[in-house]
Design a protein around this motif. Structure first.
Motif, mmCIF file in Angstrom:
data_model
loop_
_atom_site.group_PDB
_atom_site.id
_atom_site.type_symbol
_atom_site.label_atom_id
_atom_site.label_comp_id
_atom_site.label_asym_id
_atom_site.label_seq_id
_atom_site.Cartn_x
_atom_site.Cartn_y
_atom_site.Cartn_z
ATOM 1 N N ILE A 1 0.957 -1.210 -0.064
ATOM 2 C CA ILE A 1 -0.054 -0.063 -0.088
ATOM 3 C C ILE A 1 0.780 1.129 0.119
ATOM 4 O O ILE A 1 0.384 2.426 -0.502
ATOM 5 C CB ILE A 1 -0.945 -0.011 1.233
ATOM 6 N N ARG A 2 2.186 1.141 0.682
ATOM 7 C CA ARG A 2 3.067 2.261 0.482
ATOM 8 C C ARG A 2 3.498 2.585 -0.876
ATOM 9 O O ARG A 2 3.694 3.853 -0.976
ATOM 10 C CB ARG A 2 4.138 2.157 1.398
ATOM 11 N N ALA A 3 3.421 1.653 -1.576
ATOM 12 C CA ALA A 3 4.098 1.896 -3.093
ATOM 13 C C ALA A 3 2.790 2.012 -4.114
ATOM 14 O O ALA A 3 2.943 2.247 -5.109
ATOM 15 C CB ALA A 3 4.419 0.479 -3.488
ATOM 16 N N SER A 4 1.530 2.204 -3.519
ATOM 17 C CA SER A 4 0.557 2.190 -4.391
ATOM 18 C C SER A 4 -0.051 3.886 -4.438
ATOM 19 O O SER A 4 -0.061 4.698 -3.527
ATOM 20 C CB SER A 4 -0.868 1.513 -3.935
ATOM 21 N N LYS A 5 -0.433 4.200 -5.569
ATOM 22 C CA LYS A 5 -0.744 5.754 -5.926
ATOM 23 C C LYS A 5 -2.109 5.766 -6.104
ATOM 24 O O LYS A 5 -2.760 4.834 -6.196
ATOM 25 C CB LYS A 5 -0.220 6.039 -7.067
ATOM 26 N N PRO A 6 -2.707 6.931 -5.503
ATOM 27 C CA PRO A 6 -4.038 7.049 -5.559
ATOM 28 C C PRO A 6 -4.804 6.877 -6.974
ATOM 29 O O PRO A 6 -3.984 7.499 -7.937
ATOM 30 C CB PRO A 6 -4.251 8.651 -5.058
ATOM 31 N N GLY A 7 -5.452 5.967 -7.057
ATOM 32 C CA GLY A 7 -6.124 5.858 -8.684
ATOM 33 C C GLY A 7 -5.393 4.870 -9.307
ATOM 34 O O GLY A 7 -5.703 4.744 -10.467
ATOM 35 N N GLY A 8 -4.062 4.393 -8.913
ATOM 36 C CA GLY A 8 -3.235 3.593 -9.613
ATOM 37 C C GLY A 8 -3.467 1.976 -9.547
ATOM 38 O O GLY A 8 -4.429 1.709 -9.091
ATOM 39 N N ALA B 1 -4.001 -10.115 -14.721
ATOM 40 C CA ALA B 1 -3.943 -8.719 -15.662
ATOM 41 C C ALA B 1 -5.336 -8.050 -15.797
ATOM 42 O O ALA B 1 -5.332 -6.913 -16.065
ATOM 43 C CB ALA B 1 -3.139 -9.177 -17.153
ATOM 44 N N THR B 2 -6.406 -8.822 -15.713
ATOM 45 C CA THR B 2 -7.623 -8.310 -16.059
ATOM 46 C C THR B 2 -8.300 -7.519 -14.669
ATOM 47 O O THR B 2 -9.419 -7.223 -14.821
ATOM 48 C CB THR B 2 -8.680 -9.386 -16.387
ATOM 49 N N TYR B 3 -7.530 -7.809 -13.444
ATOM 50 C CA TYR B 3 -8.097 -7.175 -12.253
ATOM 51 C C TYR B 3 -6.804 -6.236 -11.618
ATOM 52 O O TYR B 3 -6.281 -6.151 -10.801
ATOM 53 C CB TYR B 3 -8.144 -8.242 -11.240
ATOM 54 N N PRO B 4 -6.747 -4.880 -12.563
ATOM 55 C CA PRO B 4 -6.051 -3.959 -12.113
ATOM 56 C C PRO B 4 -6.222 -3.332 -10.935
ATOM 57 O O PRO B 4 -5.239 -2.758 -10.276
ATOM 58 C CB PRO B 4 -5.710 -2.959 -13.473
ATOM 59 N N SER B 5 -7.332 -3.182 -10.331
ATOM 60 C CA SER B 5 -7.814 -2.535 -9.179
ATOM 61 C C SER B 5 -7.582 -3.222 -7.938
ATOM 62 O O SER B 5 -7.706 -2.654 -6.907
ATOM 63 C CB SER B 5 -9.174 -2.099 -9.380
ATOM 64 N N VAL B 6 -7.209 -4.663 -8.069
ATOM 65 C CA VAL B 6 -7.029 -5.368 -6.764
ATOM 66 C C VAL B 6 -5.679 -4.651 -6.003
ATOM 67 O O VAL B 6 -4.838 -4.551 -6.793
ATOM 68 C CB VAL B 6 -6.827 -6.955 -7.207
ATOM 69 N N TYR B 7 -5.813 -4.634 -5.051
ATOM 70 C CA TYR B 7 -4.725 -3.890 -4.000
ATOM 71 C C TYR B 7 -4.596 -2.472 -4.385
ATOM 72 O O TYR B 7 -3.392 -1.883 -4.215
ATOM 73 C CB TYR B 7 -3.519 -4.588 -4.011
ATOM 74 N N GLY B 8 -5.684 -1.967 -4.842
ATOM 75 C CA GLY B 8 -5.386 -0.245 -5.274
ATOM 76 C C GLY B 8 -5.927 0.663 -4.421
ATOM 77 O O GLY B 8 -6.561 0.153 -3.200
ATOM 78 N N ARG B 9 -5.669 1.949 -4.281
ATOM 79 C CA ARG B 9 -5.941 2.926 -3.734
ATOM 80 C C ARG B 9 -7.141 3.867 -4.204
ATOM 81 O O ARG B 9 -7.134 3.805 -5.407
ATOM 82 C CB ARG B 9 -4.830 3.837 -3.412
ATOM 83 N N MET B 10 -8.042 4.146 -3.718
ATOM 84 C CA MET B 10 -8.975 5.080 -4.004
ATOM 85 C C MET B 10 -8.513 6.550 -4.311
ATOM 86 O O MET B 10 -7.244 6.810 -3.648
ATOM 87 C CB MET B 10 -10.108 5.324 -3.018
ATOM 88 N N ALA B 11 -8.937 7.390 -5.105
ATOM 89 C CA ALA B 11 -8.537 8.487 -5.346
ATOM 90 C C ALA B 11 -9.498 9.623 -4.785
ATOM 91 O O ALA B 11 -10.440 9.205 -4.705
ATOM 92 C CB ALA B 11 -8.262 8.906 -6.999
ATOM 93 N N TRP B 12 -8.776 10.591 -4.233
ATOM 94 C CA TRP B 12 -9.657 11.532 -3.303
ATOM 95 C C TRP B 12 -10.983 12.284 -4.338
ATOM 96 O O TRP B 12 -11.908 12.585 -3.865
ATOM 97 C CB TRP B 12 -8.790 12.934 -2.992
ATOM 98 N N PHE C 1 -13.997 -3.999 3.164
ATOM 99 C CA PHE C 1 -12.987 -3.378 4.390
ATOM 100 C C PHE C 1 -11.495 -4.160 4.206
ATOM 101 O O PHE C 1 -10.544 -3.872 4.792
ATOM 102 C CB PHE C 1 -13.658 -4.075 5.706
ATOM 103 N N GLY C 2 -11.449 -4.949 3.132
ATOM 104 C CA GLY C 2 -10.168 -5.587 2.887
ATOM 105 C C GLY C 2 -9.248 -4.865 1.641
ATOM 106 O O GLY C 2 -9.832 -4.566 0.484
ATOM 107 N N TYR C 3 -8.186 -4.367 1.905
ATOM 108 C CA TYR C 3 -7.240 -3.885 0.888
ATOM 109 C C TYR C 3 -6.904 -4.809 -0.221
ATOM 110 O O TYR C 3 -6.942 -4.477 -1.350
ATOM 111 C CB TYR C 3 -5.878 -3.610 1.891
ATOM 112 N N GLY C 4 -7.066 -6.107 -0.051
ATOM 113 C CA GLY C 4 -6.701 -6.996 -1.473
ATOM 114 C C GLY C 4 -8.096 -7.230 -2.136
ATOM 115 O O GLY C 4 -7.807 -8.129 -3.159
ATOM 116 N N ASN C 5 -9.190 -6.736 -1.811
ATOM 117 C CA ASN C 5 -10.256 -7.207 -2.263
ATOM 118 C C ASN C 5 -10.837 -6.216 -3.563
ATOM 119 O O ASN C 5 -11.891 -6.535 -4.168
ATOM 120 C CB ASN C 5 -11.463 -7.471 -1.241
ATOM 121 N N GLY C 6 -10.304 -5.093 -3.896
ATOM 122 C CA GLY C 6 -10.534 -4.260 -4.833
ATOM 123 C C GLY C 6 -9.668 -3.144 -4.609
ATOM 124 O O GLY C 6 -8.807 -2.954 -3.700
ATOM 125 N N ARG C 7 -10.204 -2.009 -5.194
ATOM 126 C CA ARG C 7 -9.607 -0.703 -4.874
ATOM 127 C C ARG C 7 -10.084 0.051 -3.666
ATOM 128 O O ARG C 7 -10.891 0.888 -3.546
ATOM 129 C CB ARG C 7 -9.938 0.474 -5.876
#
Length: 363
Positions: A226-233, A253-264, A276-282
């Motif tokens: 998550i520290r390496a994740s960019k908002p919306g990345g 490759a078809t699930y790019p949003s898994v382990y993603g951050r939301m964008a403000w 509630f799970g970081y690894g379950n989507g953005r």
């Protein structure tokens, strides 16, 4: 009836924790009872709504039981969102092999409408239901009703998440204004608008003044991710050693949003039962190194910040609360449905149309 402010009495089937009920109440509709099989829904439903929670299997309900809660004069509304697990994104595989029991709740809803014959009906559900045969069968239960259905993009009505839902409105009173829901619009709301002012917490921490504002703990590897994740990345922004096994597969490759951050400054993704799970989507927080809290998920579902989900001293269980929040109808969507029905009823009553008087069928 000539009042420009007619009373609408409603019963909410499959009420869950009260998302649809709370929205209908905000629009001025009198919801008298909510019915659901899940006992976990009782406290949040009754603590936040002036309505009775009835723990029952909708398949076992009788029309007289519903009518008993629709009396007292005014117009009657039967509302609900029958669960449709075959369309869940977590149960897509083998969907064609599902048995007819998967659709029993939709059929039961239709049977109750045909028996109760309320003045008004609304059903909210997954968008995919519109193309399924079970929906066509449900429409047959609405003989004698004027019916409008459409897919509502929730971002257009002020819900800060991308969520498309099928909304059906039916009325015995006429068709005036039922399609107004398609033209309703509210300023777009973003993640920042909804949760930007909540207190900071860390992964695994619970805020002292709000037990629901609690976030799952993260493993050391997921903290690095998550520290390496960019908002919306996406996870493609990471160094190779951070990739999970699923990312290295062709299907990953078809699930790019898994382990993603939301964008403000854009809407959130659809809240799911696993939000509630970081690894379950953005579902990573835009700037804090954690997944969103349960309170943040509920607020993105447009529940008020003060909405009570936990009894005093109750332990937070992420899987249970995530299911209740993710399965809920966004409160704002319920409010828009209610506003549409209110304006419809006000218009038709000005022309002298009266309620069906369901209460008179009991006494």
């Amino acid at each position: 009836m000539t009042s420009t402010n007619p009373t609408i009495n409603a019963v909410d089937l499959f009420c869950g924790v009260g998302g649809l009920t709370h929205g209908l109440v905000r629009s001025g509709i009198n919801v008298t009872a909510g019915i659901d099989l899940d006992p976990s829904c009782r406290y949040p439903y009754e603590a936040n709504n002036d309505a009775k929670f009835i723990e029952r299997d909708v398949n076992e309900l009788t029309s007289d039981e519903i009518i008993a809660h629709l009396g007292g004069g005014g117009f009657s509304l039967l509302a609900g969102c029958a669960p449709c697990q075959p369309f869940s994104s977590y149960s897509q595989s083998g969907r064609s092999k599902k048995s007819g029991k998967d659709w029993q709740l939709v059929s039961s809803f239709g049977d109750l409408v045909a028996e109760v014959q309320p003045d008004l009906v609304t059903m909210e559900n997954v968008a995919q239901l519109a193309s399924h045969s079970v929906f066509k069968r449900f429409l047959k239960s609405l003989k004698g009703y004027h019916v409008h259905s459409s897919v509502v993009e929730c971002t257009k009505i002020g819900v800060p998440q991308s969520r498309k839902r099928l909304v059906l409105l039916a009325s015995k009173l006429g068709d005036f204004g039922l399609d107004r829901i398609d033209r309703m619009a509210s300023p777009a709301r973003t993640v920042r608008d909804e949760i930007g002012d909540l207190p900071k917490i860390r992964a695994g921490e619970q805020h002292s003044s709000d037990p629901l504002h609690t976030a799952c703990s993260l493993s050391e590897m997921n903290m690095r991710r998550i520290r390496a994740s960019k908002p919306g990345g996406t996870w493609r922004d990471w160094d190779p050693e951070l990739l999970a096994a699923c990312h290295r597969k062709a299907t990953g490759a078809t699930y790019p949003s898994v382990y993603g951050r939301m964008a403000w400054d854009v809407p959130a993704p659809t809240m799911t039962t696993q939000c509630f799970g970081y690894g379950n989507g953005r579902f990573g927080h835009p700037v804090q190194d954690r997944a969103i809290s349960l309170r943040e998920a509920a607020m993105i579902q447009t529940f008020p910040r003060s909405y009570k989900f936990l009894e005093e001293g109750e332990t937070v269980r992420f899987s249970r609360l995530g299911r209740l929040i993710g399965n809920a109808v966004p409160v704002r969507l319920g409010e828009v449905i209610g506003e549409t029905l209110q304006q419809h009823v006000e218009a038709v009553t000005r022309s002298g149309v009266s309620p069906s008087g369901l209460s008179g069928r009991l006494f």
